[in-house]
Design an enzyme around this catalytic site. Sequence first.
Site, PDB file in Angstrom:
ATOM      1  N   CYS A   1       0.942   2.045  11.002  1.00 58.57           N
ATOM      2  CA  CYS A   1       0.114   3.377  10.937  1.00 58.57           C
ATOM      3  C   CYS A   1      -1.185   3.656   9.733  1.00 58.57           C
ATOM      4  CB  CYS A   1       0.625   5.213  10.119  1.00 58.57           C
ATOM      5  SG  CYS A   1       1.918   5.068  11.771  1.00 58.57           S
ATOM      6  N   THR A   2      -1.205   3.034   8.989  1.00 56.88           N
ATOM      7  CA  THR A   2      -2.184   2.541   7.790  1.00 56.88           C
ATOM      8  C   THR A   2      -3.598   1.956   9.495  1.00 56.88           C
ATOM      9  OG1 THR A   2      -1.205   1.514   6.389  1.00 56.88           O
ATOM     10  CG2 THR A   2      -2.541   1.436   6.508  1.00 56.88           C
TER      11      THR A   2
END
Length: 220
Positions: free
Chosen positions: A45-46
Amino acid sequence: MTLRINSTAPDFKADTTQGPIEFHKWIGDGWAILFSHPKDFTPVCTTELGYMAGLKPEFDKRNTKIIGLSVDPVANHSKWAKDIEETQGHAVTYPMIGDPELKVATLYDMLPEGAGTTSEGRTAADNATVRSVFVIGPDKKIKAMLTYPMNTGRNFDEVLRVLDSVQLTAKHMVATPVNWKNGQDVIIPPAVSDAEAKTKYPNGWKTLKPYLRIVAQPKG
């Protein structure tokens, strides 16, 4: 609540990294992309939030707001945003929704009603289904949905391509073929008769089959 394409996107109030919002009012008369994440400080997700930050000017050109969601408090989002900018090279300038009571994730059918009412103590694996993308039109209806598994990074170039298609097909009575990209030829749907097509496309089209007619992408 089970959501489908053409369902009204559920409205909600929430805190974000840019202050409180009422979702439908926040969308206004444009388009919106709501994309969700199972947990802050997770690796896949980063990379995704950083890439979306880089794509934001493209969404702006298309009169489309983007907003992220994670089932963690807003304070955590602000800390995570620093990591995203440091590792991905793009500052997150769009809002991120805090959903510590799992209200939005449940409302959008990303978590079952039995998931509880707090993000505290939950791991990313507990929230695996919170890896969704919703393309929402000015009428507040869901135009497209994508849900990815936990360990597969999403293709946000594809989200942009889908947005181009749904915006075009909302404005003109056309469909887009496989792997279509903005500017390429499109399809005249079977619902449009040849007589109607002659009015709409005076320069003509290519008929491969009576049900498969190819024409240049309409302008404007």
